[in-house]
Structures are given as C-alpha cells and as structure tokens.
Design an enzyme around this catalytic site. Structure first.
Site, mmCIF file in Angstrom:
data_model
loop_
_atom_site.group_PDB
_atom_site.id
_atom_site.type_symbol
_atom_site.label_atom_id
_atom_site.label_comp_id
_atom_site.label_asym_id
_atom_site.label_seq_id
_atom_site.Cartn_x
_atom_site.Cartn_y
_atom_site.Cartn_z
ATOM 1 N N GLY A 16 16.653 0.938 0.818
ATOM 2 C CA GLY A 16 16.605 2.373 1.116
ATOM 3 C C GLY A 16 16.621 3.295 -0.083
ATOM 4 C CG ASN A 18 10.859 4.733 -1.621
ATOM 5 O OD1 ASN A 18 10.315 5.556 -2.344
ATOM 6 N ND2 ASN A 18 10.730 3.426 -1.802
ATOM 7 C CG ASN A 112 3.652 2.858 4.372
ATOM 8 O OD1 ASN A 112 4.850 2.542 4.399
ATOM 9 N ND2 ASN A 112 2.725 2.076 3.834
ATOM 10 C CG HIS A 114 1.275 -0.102 -0.454
ATOM 11 N ND1 HIS A 114 1.735 -1.182 0.289
ATOM 12 C CD2 HIS A 114 0.479 -0.621 -1.429
ATOM 13 C CE1 HIS A 114 1.227 -2.294 -0.216
ATOM 14 N NE2 HIS A 114 0.474 -1.982 -1.262
ATOM 15 C CD GLU A 185 7.730 2.501 -4.299
ATOM 16 O OE1 GLU A 185 8.271 2.570 -3.193
ATOM 17 O OE2 GLU A 185 7.621 1.423 -4.919
HETATM 18 C C1 GAR Z 1 9.335 -0.032 -1.810
HETATM 19 O O1 GAR Z 1 8.838 -0.476 -3.037
HETATM 20 C C2 GAR Z 1 8.193 0.295 -0.864
HETATM 21 O O2 GAR Z 1 7.106 0.888 -1.497
HETATM 22 C C3 GAR Z 1 7.835 -1.068 -0.344
HETATM 23 O O3 GAR Z 1 9.082 -1.712 -0.169
HETATM 24 C C4 GAR Z 1 10.049 -1.178 -1.075
HETATM 25 C C5 GAR Z 1 11.252 -0.687 -0.286
HETATM 26 O O4 GAR Z 1 12.283 -0.301 -1.132
HETATM 27 N N1 GAR Z 1 7.069 -0.985 0.836
HETATM 28 C C6 GAR Z 1 6.071 -1.821 1.122
HETATM 29 O O5 GAR Z 1 5.770 -2.762 0.427
HETATM 30 C C7 GAR Z 1 5.348 -1.523 2.421
HETATM 31 N N2 GAR Z 1 4.061 -2.168 2.439
HETATM 32 P P1 GAR Z 1 13.448 0.669 -0.635
HETATM 33 O O6 GAR Z 1 14.029 0.056 0.646
HETATM 34 O O7 GAR Z 1 14.440 0.633 -1.762
HETATM 35 O O8 GAR Z 1 12.893 2.038 -0.408
#
Ligand code: GAR
Length: 205
Positions: A16, A18, A112, A114, A185
């Site tokens: 989490g 992001n 989303n 990515h 991100e």
């Molecule tokens: C992030 O890097 C996000 O971009 C990726 O998973 C991670 C989650 O981190 N998402 C994907 O790969 C979706 N295709 P977080 O839980 O610390 O935000």
C-alpha cells in the site's frame, strides 16, 4: 458548506505505498477534488489496510476464492461501491484482474498504476516485481510508470500520465522497483487521480 468532492475507493492487495501516496496527497491538499472513502483489499492482512485504518479510512476485505472465478469477489466489491456511493475506483497494487462485465459498468471511472512505460512489460503476467525482472532481462536503459484508465484489455486502457526513470548499472529488480515507486508511481498516481476527479466534477469526463 463543504465543497463537493469525488468519492474514491482504493483497491489494494499488498503493502500500500501507492495508497499512502494518495493519503498524503489528500493531507497536503495536492488531492483536493476527491476523497478516499473506502479501501478494499482482496488479501487478508495486507499492510495497506493498516495504512488506511491509521488514516481513519473505512476498510473492507473481499477474499479471493481459490480456484473459482472472481464472480463472488466482484459481486461483493460492487455492493460495497454502491453502498458507499463510490464514483471513482483507483487500483493501487490490486492484483486481481477485473472482468469485462465489471469494467464496463465503470467506464472511465477506474484507473490503475502500472510499474512500466506501457506498452512495454504489461498485460497478463506482468505485475509487481515481475515487471522489473523483465525490464532488466531485456536490458532497457529507461523504464518508469504509467497511470491509465482500465478497460477490458489488461493494461490496455487510455494513458493518463507516464514518468520515465533511468535503469542504473547494478540494479536488482528490488532496487529498480523502489526507484520507480519513489520517482514515478508515488508522484503520478496522486496527480492523475486529482486530474480525473477535477474533470468528473466539471462534467468533462
Ligand atoms: C506497485 O509497484 C504497482 O505499480 C504494482 O504493484 C506495486 C504495489 O505496491 N502494480 C502492478 O503491478 C499492477 N499490474 P504498493 O502496494 O506498495 O502500492
């Protein structure tokens, strides 16, 4: 009188960071056209849930059913979205691919993040660390992150924002992942969320 803001649900599966960037943007005022009303996790014990609780945001868990399709999980999410008057869904590290049926109910209302520059290293099978492993294996010198609308094609919806990040000598997937999060991100997800909320409020989306 309170200014009307867009009601946001953030869908998560893991750490989490992001989600945290969105919470922080709400506190600093960088995200002011939308309010996070609900955080939904498909994973029990996801650290993202603790982040939400610490920020006083309502949480819900909709566990994945092993071996089943996601019909039950999607039905549960849809009820939660309706009960809470959700107008925008932000996928922030949400690892379930939503069905065509689900996505078509929320056209231009799901975004989303990515961890690559789409159309590189995206689509089925490219998620989390795997994206950075693939980027390093290919030998790209620049990668980054993308925020896009979600449609029926995995990672195929219209791009809202992208930010490039350099690959450095000696990078491991973990090091690269951290740099892409920090430099791309955590910046573009709050910025794109604010832009989309603003457009919704102004009736431009
Ligand atoms: C992030 O890097 C996000 O971009 C990726 O998973 C991670 C989650 O981190 N998402 C994907 O790969 C979706 N295709 P977080 O839980 O610390 O935000």
């Amino acid at each position: 009188m309170c200014k009307k803001t867009v009601n946001i649900a953030v869908l998560v599966s893991g750490g989490g960071t992001n989600l945290q960037a969105l919470i922080d943007a709400g506190k600093s005022g960088a995200l002011h056209s939308g309010t996070i009303k609900l955080v939904i996790s498909d994973t029990k014990g996801a650290y993202a849930l603790e982040r939400a609780e610490a920020a006083g945001i309502k949480t819900a868990i909709v566990p994945k059913e092993k071996g089943a399709d996601n019909a039950g999980l999607e039905k549960a999410i849809l009820s939660l979205l309706e009960e809470n008057g959700i107008e925008l869904i932000v996928l922030a590290g949400f690892m379930t691919i939503l069905s065509k049926d689900f996505v078509s109910r929320y056209e231009k209302r799901i975004i989303n993040v990515h961890p690559s520059l789409i159309p590189a290293f995206c689509g089925a099978g490219f998620y989390g660390l795997k994206v950075h492993e693939a980027a390093l294996a290919y030998g790209v010198k620049v990668t980054g992150a993308t925020v896009h609308f979600v449609n029926e094609v995995a990672d195929g919806g219209e791009i809202i924002l992208q930010k490039a990040v350099k690959v450095l000598d000696g990078d491991t997937p973990e090091r690269l992942q951290k740099r892409v999060m920090r430099l791309a991100e955590w910046k573009i997800l709050p910025a794109a969320t604010e832009t989309v909320c603003e457009k919704i409020l102004e009736g431009r989306l």
